[in-house]
Design an enzyme around this catalytic site. Structure first.
Site, PDB file in Angstrom:
ATOM      1  NE  ARG A  94      33.862  35.072  37.996  1.00  0.00           N
ATOM      2  CZ  ARG A  94      33.333  35.083  39.199  1.00  0.00           C
ATOM      3  NH1 ARG A  94      32.877  33.995  39.748  1.00  0.00           N
ATOM      4  NH2 ARG A  94      33.226  36.219  39.839  1.00  0.00           N
ATOM      5  NE  ARG A 128      31.505  42.112  48.610  1.00  0.00           N
ATOM      6  CZ  ARG A 128      31.432  41.409  47.485  1.00  0.00           C
ATOM      7  NH1 ARG A 128      30.392  40.639  47.254  1.00  0.00           N
ATOM      8  NH2 ARG A 128      32.388  41.512  46.592  1.00  0.00           N
TER       9      ARG A 128
HETATM   10  P1  G5P Z   1      33.335  35.915  43.482  1.00  0.00           P
HETATM   11  O1  G5P Z   1      33.515  35.803  44.933  1.00  0.00           O
HETATM   12  O2  G5P Z   1      32.430  34.980  42.791  1.00  0.00           O
HETATM   13  P2  G5P Z   1      31.976  38.068  42.112  1.00  0.00           P
HETATM   14  O3  G5P Z   1      32.755  39.236  41.652  1.00  0.00           O
HETATM   15  O4  G5P Z   1      31.390  37.229  41.072  1.00  0.00           O
HETATM   16  O5  G5P Z   1      32.935  37.403  43.187  1.00  0.00           O
HETATM   17  P3  G5P Z   1      30.613  39.022  44.271  1.00  0.00           P
HETATM   18  O6  G5P Z   1      31.500  40.236  44.340  1.00  0.00           O
HETATM   19  O7  G5P Z   1      30.781  37.984  45.323  1.00  0.00           O
HETATM   20  O8  G5P Z   1      30.715  38.398  42.872  1.00  0.00           O
HETATM   21  P4  G5P Z   1      27.746  38.855  44.440  1.00  0.00           P
HETATM   22  O9  G5P Z   1      27.894  37.593  45.219  1.00  0.00           O
HETATM   23  O10 G5P Z   1      27.060  38.804  43.133  1.00  0.00           O
HETATM   24  O11 G5P Z   1      29.137  39.588  44.247  1.00  0.00           O
HETATM   25  O12 G5P Z   1      27.014  39.952  45.299  1.00  0.00           O
HETATM   26  P5  G5P Z   1      26.668  40.019  46.892  1.00  0.00           P
HETATM   27  O13 G5P Z   1      27.881  39.785  47.696  1.00  0.00           O
HETATM   28  O14 G5P Z   1      25.439  39.238  47.179  1.00  0.00           O
HETATM   29  O15 G5P Z   1      26.260  41.573  46.971  1.00  0.00           O
HETATM   30  C1  G5P Z   1      27.245  42.573  46.848  1.00  0.00           C
HETATM   31  C2  G5P Z   1      27.026  43.652  47.927  1.00  0.00           C
HETATM   32  O16 G5P Z   1      25.807  44.333  47.646  1.00  0.00           O
HETATM   33  C3  G5P Z   1      26.876  43.093  49.366  1.00  0.00           C
HETATM   34  O17 G5P Z   1      27.471  44.005  50.267  1.00  0.00           O
HETATM   35  C4  G5P Z   1      25.361  43.043  49.571  1.00  0.00           C
HETATM   36  O18 G5P Z   1      24.998  43.143  50.941  1.00  0.00           O
HETATM   37  C5  G5P Z   1      24.912  44.258  48.761  1.00  0.00           C
HETATM   38  N1  G5P Z   1      23.556  44.158  48.198  1.00  0.00           N
HETATM   39  C6  G5P Z   1      22.912  43.043  47.727  1.00  0.00           C
HETATM   40  N2  G5P Z   1      21.690  43.381  47.269  1.00  0.00           N
HETATM   41  C7  G5P Z   1      21.558  44.731  47.430  1.00  0.00           C
HETATM   42  C8  G5P Z   1      20.516  45.668  47.166  1.00  0.00           C
HETATM   43  O19 G5P Z   1      19.436  45.331  46.657  1.00  0.00           O
HETATM   44  N3  G5P Z   1      20.770  46.976  47.436  1.00  0.00           N
HETATM   45  C9  G5P Z   1      21.962  47.379  47.998  1.00  0.00           C
HETATM   46  N4  G5P Z   1      22.128  48.685  48.278  1.00  0.00           N
HETATM   47  N5  G5P Z   1      22.951  46.520  48.296  1.00  0.00           N
HETATM   48  C10 G5P Z   1      22.754  45.224  48.020  1.00  0.00           C
HETATM   49  O20 G5P Z   1      34.757  35.812  42.745  1.00  0.00           O
HETATM   50  C11 G5P Z   1      35.855  36.534  43.225  1.00  0.00           C
HETATM   51  C12 G5P Z   1      37.069  36.232  42.385  1.00  0.00           C
HETATM   52  O21 G5P Z   1      37.392  34.843  42.484  1.00  0.00           O
HETATM   53  C13 G5P Z   1      37.868  34.332  41.234  1.00  0.00           C
HETATM   54  C14 G5P Z   1      37.978  35.546  40.309  1.00  0.00           C
HETATM   55  O22 G5P Z   1      39.271  36.088  40.435  1.00  0.00           O
HETATM   56  C15 G5P Z   1      36.918  36.506  40.887  1.00  0.00           C
HETATM   57  O23 G5P Z   1      37.162  37.859  40.565  1.00  0.00           O
HETATM   58  N6  G5P Z   1      36.928  33.329  40.722  1.00  0.00           N
HETATM   59  C16 G5P Z   1      37.056  32.649  39.569  1.00  0.00           C
HETATM   60  N7  G5P Z   1      38.009  32.667  38.600  1.00  0.00           N
HETATM   61  C17 G5P Z   1      37.856  31.878  37.538  1.00  0.00           C
HETATM   62  N8  G5P Z   1      36.767  31.069  37.367  1.00  0.00           N
HETATM   63  C18 G5P Z   1      35.786  31.003  38.317  1.00  0.00           C
HETATM   64  N9  G5P Z   1      34.714  30.193  38.135  1.00  0.00           N
HETATM   65  C19 G5P Z   1      35.913  31.808  39.471  1.00  0.00           C
HETATM   66  N10 G5P Z   1      35.146  31.996  40.569  1.00  0.00           N
HETATM   67  C20 G5P Z   1      35.767  32.908  41.315  1.00  0.00           C
HETATM   68 MG    MG Z   2      29.569  36.402  45.921  1.00  0.00          MG
END
Ligand code: G5P
Ligand code: MG
Length: 227
Positions: A94, A128
């Protein structure tokens, strides 16, 4: 003749809520790849109250990044266990320093970027619901659970992520622009970045499947109804 199957090392990138978790679960269903999500890993560490988990919690809850040294150690340690497997890394790297550390130790073959417009992301995250132990994701509009608030598979309770509050989502998107967008350039320059643009996971998924099929043999192709 026997087919020699080389391992495939893949990264999936994209802003918060772009569908990394959603597309990853489809990939691991249709291809022989092991999914490693940095966010799921951190949340399970928090759940188990490990040292790393306690350290990470304050950053996650405020939409900031966990420090690079903690993350790099955590992920490289997990990747050691997948030495002989094909893997799919979700949420790491990231930052450019994370990407450099990974490239030195365990370089990836391909990077998938989910390019989903920022406007549509906000509402997705605030609706979500997550099954914390497994990382299974639901959405009250897109893929609701069979029973509201209950995981389909285990019957356990679903929770809303602490960092899915509107103010925190805003902060996460800013963090993404400042620190993670430059990582795309890093991989573009290495010539291994593959971009997928769209508003919906069901629109992006067939393209991802087609692309990955050129890199490794699929087990099957699961079709999802467009919505
Ligand atoms: P995370 O856990 O990696 P993010 O913010 O990168 O968190 P997140 O929120 O997990 O990413 P995603 O995985 O990209 O999002 O998306 P998802 O969960 O599949 O979809 C999101 C929602 O939309 C779901 O409810 C899904 O059902 C819905 N959805 C999907 N497709 C559609 C669609 O087509 N239509 C609709 N209507 N809905 C849809 O990281 C969390 C934290 O951990 C730390 C950081 O603090 C970060 O903020 N972290 C790190 N810190 C430093 N370095 C790293 N490498 C880190 N990794 C994590
Ligand atoms: Mg995710």
């Amino acid at each position: 003749p026997t087919m020699i199957s080389k391992t495939l090392r893949t990264i999936i990138m994209g802003p918060p809520g772009s569908g990394k978790g959603t597309i990853s679960s489809r990939i691991v269903k249709d291809f022989r790849l092991k999914h490693l999500s940095s966010g799921d890993l951190l949340r399970s560490q928090i759940h188990n109250k490990s040292k790393e988990g306690l350290q990470a919690k304050k950053y996650i809850d405020s939409g900031q990044l966990v420090p690079d040294n903690v993350m790099v150690q955590l992920i490289l340690n997990e990747l050691q266990k997948l030495k002989h497997d094909s893997w799919l890394l979700d949420g790491f790297p990231r930052t450019v320093p994370q990407a450099e550390a990974l490239h030195t130790k365990e370089p990836a073959d391909v990077v998938i970027n989910l390019n989903v417009p920022f406007e549509i992301i906000m509402s997705r995250l605030t609706s979500r619901w997550t099954h914390a132990p497994s990382g299974r994701i639901y959405n009250t509009d897109f893929n609701p659970p069979k029973v509201q608030g209950i995981d389909d598979v285990t019957g356990e309770e679903l929770i809303q992520r602490e960092d899915d509050k509107p103010e925190t989502v805003k902060k996460r998107l800013e963090t993404y622009q400042a620190h993670t967008e430059p990582v795309l350039n890093y991989y573009r320059n290495l010539g291994i970045l593959e971009e997928f643009t769209g508003k919906y996971s069901n629109e992006i998924w067939p393209k991802v499947h087609k692309f990955l099929s050129t890199k490794t043999e699929p087990l099957q192709y699961t079709v999802y109804k467009f919505c």
